[in-house]
Every structure is written in structure tokens, then in C-alpha cells.
Enzyme design. Structure first.
Site, PDB file in Angstrom:
ATOM      1  NE  ARG A   1      -4.104  -1.817   0.241  1.00 64.23           N
ATOM      2  CZ  ARG A   1      -4.116  -3.112  -0.039  1.00 64.23           C
ATOM      3  NH1 ARG A   1      -3.043  -3.683  -0.555  1.00 64.23           N
ATOM      4  NH2 ARG A   1      -5.197  -3.827   0.143  1.00 64.23           N
TER       5      ARG A   1
ATOM      6  CB  SER B   1      -8.567  -1.766   4.342  1.00 67.67           C
ATOM      7  OG  SER B   1      -8.898  -3.031   3.834  1.00 67.67           O
TER       8      SER B   1
ATOM      9  CD  GLU C   1      -5.655   0.855   2.327  1.00 69.38           C
ATOM     10  OE1 GLU C   1      -6.411   1.642   1.738  1.00 69.38           O
ATOM     11  OE2 GLU C   1      -5.759  -0.377   2.272  1.00 69.38           O
TER      12      GLU C   1
HETATM   13  N1  EPU Z   1     -10.755 -10.882  10.119  1.00 70.47           N
HETATM   14  C1  EPU Z   1     -11.347 -10.744  11.358  1.00 70.47           C
HETATM   15  N2  EPU Z   1     -12.496 -10.000  11.435  1.00 70.47           N
HETATM   16  C2  EPU Z   1     -13.077  -9.430  10.356  1.00 70.47           C
HETATM   17  C3  EPU Z   1     -12.474  -9.599   9.091  1.00 70.47           C
HETATM   18  C4  EPU Z   1     -11.306 -10.314   8.992  1.00 70.47           C
HETATM   19  O1  EPU Z   1     -10.870 -11.253  12.355  1.00 70.47           O
HETATM   20  O2  EPU Z   1     -14.093  -8.753  10.544  1.00 70.47           O
HETATM   21  C5  EPU Z   1      -9.462 -11.601  10.033  1.00 70.47           C
HETATM   22  C6  EPU Z   1      -9.585 -13.042   9.629  1.00 70.47           C
HETATM   23  O3  EPU Z   1      -8.590 -13.758  10.338  1.00 70.47           O
HETATM   24  C7  EPU Z   1      -9.230 -13.018   8.152  1.00 70.47           C
HETATM   25  C8  EPU Z   1      -8.190 -11.924   8.110  1.00 70.47           C
HETATM   26  O4  EPU Z   1      -8.641 -10.973   9.072  1.00 70.47           O
HETATM   27  O5  EPU Z   1      -8.695 -14.234   7.731  1.00 70.47           O
HETATM   28  C9  EPU Z   1      -8.018 -11.271   6.743  1.00 70.47           C
HETATM   29  O6  EPU Z   1      -9.279 -10.731   6.339  1.00 70.47           O
HETATM   30  P1  EPU Z   1      -9.584 -10.421   4.793  1.00 70.47           P
HETATM   31  O7  EPU Z   1      -9.261 -11.591   3.966  1.00 70.47           O
HETATM   32  O8  EPU Z   1     -10.964  -9.863   4.723  1.00 70.47           O
HETATM   33  O9  EPU Z   1      -8.510  -9.320   4.408  1.00 70.47           O
HETATM   34  P2  EPU Z   1      -7.925  -8.038   5.161  1.00 70.47           P
HETATM   35  O10 EPU Z   1      -6.532  -8.343   5.586  1.00 70.47           O
HETATM   36  O11 EPU Z   1      -8.858  -7.527   6.194  1.00 70.47           O
HETATM   37  C10 EPU Z   1      -6.832  -7.084   2.966  1.00 70.47           C
HETATM   38  C11 EPU Z   1      -6.798  -5.789   2.223  1.00 70.47           C
HETATM   39  C12 EPU Z   1      -8.087  -5.595   1.435  1.00 70.47           C
HETATM   40  C13 EPU Z   1      -8.193  -6.732   0.450  1.00 70.47           C
HETATM   41  C14 EPU Z   1      -8.209  -8.061   1.231  1.00 70.47           C
HETATM   42  C15 EPU Z   1      -8.183  -9.267   0.336  1.00 70.47           C
HETATM   43  C16 EPU Z   1      -5.380  -4.334   3.557  1.00 70.47           C
HETATM   44  C17 EPU Z   1      -5.314  -3.152   4.458  1.00 70.47           C
HETATM   45  N3  EPU Z   1      -6.601  -4.697   3.158  1.00 70.47           N
HETATM   46  O12 EPU Z   1      -7.889  -6.992   3.932  1.00 70.47           O
HETATM   47  O13 EPU Z   1      -7.968  -4.381   0.699  1.00 70.47           O
HETATM   48  O14 EPU Z   1      -9.382  -6.638  -0.326  1.00 70.47           O
HETATM   49  O15 EPU Z   1      -7.023  -8.143   2.066  1.00 70.47           O
HETATM   50  O16 EPU Z   1      -6.902  -9.380  -0.229  1.00 70.47           O
HETATM   51  O17 EPU Z   1      -4.346  -4.917   3.217  1.00 70.47           O
HETATM   52  C18 EPU Z   1      -8.413  -2.054   0.758  1.00 70.47           C
HETATM   53  O18 EPU Z   1      -7.194  -1.889   0.717  1.00 70.47           O
HETATM   54  O19 EPU Z   1      -9.212  -1.078   0.820  1.00 70.47           O
HETATM   55  C19 EPU Z   1      -8.945  -3.409   0.794  1.00 70.47           C
HETATM   56  C20 EPU Z   1     -10.242  -3.665   0.900  1.00 70.47           C
END
Ligand code: EPU
Length: 339
Positions: free
Chosen positions: A164, A239, A335
Site C-alpha cells: 500500500r 480498509s 491506509e
Molecule cells: N478478520 C477478522 N475479522 C473481520 C475480518 C477479517 O478477524 O471482521 C481476520 C480473519 O482472520 C481473516 C483476516 O482478518 O482471515 C483477513 O481478512 P480479509 O481476507 O478480509 O482481508 P484483510 O486483511 O482484512 C486485505 C486488504 C483488502 C483486500 C483483502 C483481500 C489491507 C489493508 N486490506 O484486507 O484491501 O481486499 O485483504 O486481499 O491490506 C483495501 O485496501 O481497501 C482493501 C479492501
């Protein structure tokens, strides 16, 4: 080139926040951009650049000038039997470019389906999702140097991409306006990446074991729609915080206390922890304060239920940051760009 005075930015930020721009220029051509910059400079106005408005939190009115960069364009620069290099105008909607690539069966950006925002904003923060980042397919971009008014080409190396991050969010912040972005997409032998758990789960449930790029895109769209609110219905900027990286030794200490804490090992004894998990553990998921809150399906997404203010969102973000720091000793960093 006509500018408008005191323009509401509500329709130009995906949080749907009310804020005004002192003057507003919507530029669709390079010449308009140059002309707007010259006027803004001669009037001594402060300048803010807007792309799709999907990664900003407006906490106040913008006194000076706002340029919305709407330069269109899709041009094939080079094509072989294996790949195609396409130059996209910075004002193109990102997801429409993904659909255009899919229509032509060009691979490389299908995992980035349905990300809000524009092409020009995409390299700024090296957009990423489901195991892929734009830097994987990036060739170069053209940007206007706001000081010298010269057009400059930035190679992948010049952009200094990170998680990012790019040079445009760091050392060159506020100094350039991106006008076009060239991507290299595959025509054959696509690198189909469905290693991300959620994608492989969807594909498995649909009985697809040899997915095409279209299948991957469909799966990503399905996952995003189930977790992330559509800004048309609920104001949000995806995010809000980055996923923090901590030392492995600290992660192990936390694991002893919080056995279910997820973590992804990185090189150099580092571990990336999902911010969404940390926020959820602090009890924020699905909560509402005034008219703003934390999304019920994804704790990393702050939302404006309608009529909330940028300051309310920022206060909520600070409270979340504090509770995560108090409970886990981890600092969360936004972010989203705070204005
Ligand atoms: N999780 C929770 N609670 C929640 C949601 C997620 O505990 O409410 C935990 C779970 O363990 C899950 C992990 O977080 O396995 C990862 O969640 P998710 O796959 O939804 O991804 P994220 O890390 O929250 C990142 C990016 C997103 C992108 C997704 C998929 C960042 C800051 N965000 O989110 O990007 O779509 O991965 O690759 O890296 C954005 O940048 O605006 C964005 C949406």
C-alpha cells in the site's frame, strides 16, 4: 478551462462526506491540466488532487483548488503472441479497466476486480487484493511535475512500490499528477492465482478446479460483495488501516496470551497480523457511534451510515487505534489519506 467555486465534494468521496472545495477543476485533457495548474499557481491557491475519492477521509473544507483528474484513454502500445502493453488514462475507472481486460481475455488484474477508484490512483497506493498487487503488472506511468510543469516517466523501480505504498505517498507526495499508467497483461498462459483461501473456497464450492481468469474475477466479486459495503449504499473507503507488521518475537508473546491470533510470516522474522482481527477483538465490529461506525461484516472497514462527519470518523479511528494499542501493544496506521 472553467473552474467552479465552492463546490460540494460529497459526490466525489466514497465516504459521502460533506466538504467544500474553494475551486474545482475537472480535467479531461493534458492541456486542461496544464492550464488549470497555471491558473491555480498565478492565484496562489493551495492544490489538492482527487482521483476516484475512494481512499480519502475529508475532515474539513478544502480552502484552495481541487483538481479532479478525469483524463480517459485505453491504448495498446505493444502486442505480441504472449502479452499486451496497454496505456490507460488516469481518469479511467479501475474496475471498468479490469472488465475491459477480461473481455479481451488479458490476464493479470482479475484478482483486483471491483476495487473502487481510478487508474491514476491505483499505483499511488499500490492497490492490492487476494494475493496480487498492481506492481505485479506495472510497466510505467506518466506524471506531471507540479513545480516544473514537465511530463516525467516513472518506471516500476522509480515508483518504489511497497505494501500500500509508493514514492507518491512518501518522498514525492503532492509533487506529481499521474496522467496515464501502462500495464503488461498476459494473452496466454495466464498466471492464475487462487491461493488466497477465500477464492479457493468459492471455486471449490462451485466445482471449478481449473479456473479461468473470468472465474477468478467472479469469485473475487462474490467475496467482496459479501464482505465490503458498496459505497453507493453505505459510505466507506475500503480498509481504513493497513495490516500491521510486527517482530516475530512479539507475535509469539501475543500468541501465548491470545492463542487464536492469526499471523502471516514474512521474511526477516516479521509477522503480518490482520488489523480486522485486532479491531474485532476490541469489540468494535458492527458498532455504531452517532452516524458512523465499524462495518458488521469486516472490522477493518469504517462506515458512514449517512450524515456522519469526517471528524466523527477520525475520532472513531483514533479510539480504535488506542484500544488496539492498549490491548495488544500494536500501532495501527491509516491506509486512507486524511485531509
Ligand atoms: N478478520 C477478522 N475479522 C473481520 C475480518 C477479517 O478477524 O471482521 C481476520 C480473519 O482472520 C481473516 C483476516 O482478518 O482471515 C483477513 O481478512 P480479509 O481476507 O478480509 O482481508 P484483510 O486483511 O482484512 C486485505 C486488504 C483488502 C483486500 C483483502 C483481500 C489491507 C489493508 N486490506 O484486507 O484491501 O481486499 O485483504 O486481499 O491490506 C483495501 O485496501 O481497501 C482493501 C479492501
Amino acid at each position: 478551462m472553467i473552474s467552479k467555486k465552492n463546490v460540494s465534494l460529497k459526490a466525489f468521496n466514497t465516504f459521502g462526506l460533506e466538504a467544500k472545495a474553494g475551486s474545482f477543476y475537472n480535467t479531461r485533457k493534458r492541456e486542461d491540466l496544464l492550464e488549470a495548474l497555471k491558473t491555480i499557481r498565478s492565484d496562489n491557491q493551495k492544490l489538492t488532487i482527487l482521483g476516484g475519492g475512494s481512499n480519502i477521509l475529508l475532515t474539513r473544507d478544502i480552502e484552495g483548488a481541487v483538481i479532479k483528474n478525469s483524463i480517459p484513454g485505453k491504448e495498446i502500445l505493444e502486442e505480441t503472441a504472449d502479452f499486451v502493453k496497454v496505456k490507460f488514462g488516469a481518469g479511467e475507472n479501475w474496475h471498468e479497466c479490469v472488465l475491459y481486460a477480461l473481455q479481451n481475455d488479458w490476464g493479470g488484474i482479475e484478482n483486483l476486480s471491483l476495487i473502487p477508484g481510478t487508474m491514476g490512483a491505483a499505483p499511488m497506493q499500490n492497490i492490492g487484493a487476494y494475493g496480487v498487487e498492481i506492481c505485479n503488472v506495472f510497466v510505467e506511468l506518466t506524471a506531471l511535475n507540479i513545480q516544473t510543469l514537465q511530463w516525467e516517466i516513472f518506471s516500476k523501480r522509480d515508483c518504489n512500490f511497497g505494501y500500500r505504498e509508493s514514492v507518491f505517498k512518501n518522498t514525492k507526495k503532492g509533487q506529481y499528477i499521474i496522467v496515464d499508467v501502462t500495464l503488461k497483461l498476459t494473452k496466454v498462459n495466464h498466471t492464475i492465482d487462487y491461493s488466497y483461501g477465500a477464492i479457493s473456497d468459492v471455486l471449490k464450492s462451485e466445482g471449478i478446479d481449473k479456473p479461468t481468469i473470468q472465474d477468478v474475477s467472479n469469485a473475487v466479486i462474490q467475496i467482496r460483495k459479501s464482505k465490503l459495503p458498496d459505497p453507493k449504499d453505505i459510505g466507506n473507503a475500503g480498509s481504513f488501516f493497513k495490516n500491521p507488521t510486527i517482530d516475530k518475537i512479539d507475535y509469539e508473546g501475543l500468541k501465548a496470551e491470545f492463542s487464536s491470533i492469526p499471523g502471516y510470516e514474512l521474511p526477516e522474522d516479521k509477522v503480518k497480523v490482520p488489523a480486522a482481527w485486532l479491531i474485532e477483538q476490541c469489540g468494535w465490529k458492527g458498532t455504531t457511534k452517532n452516524k458512523v461506525g465499524v462495518h458488521k461484516n469486516q472490522a477493518l472497514v469504517l462506515v458512514n451510515h449517512g450524515g456522519g462527519t469526517g471528524n466523527e470518523l477520525w475520532e472513531l479511528a483514533l479510539e480504535i487505534q488506542k484500544s488496539v494499542a492498549d490491548k495488544f501493544g500494536i500501532d495501527l496506521h491509516p491506509e486512507v489519506n486524511i485531509i
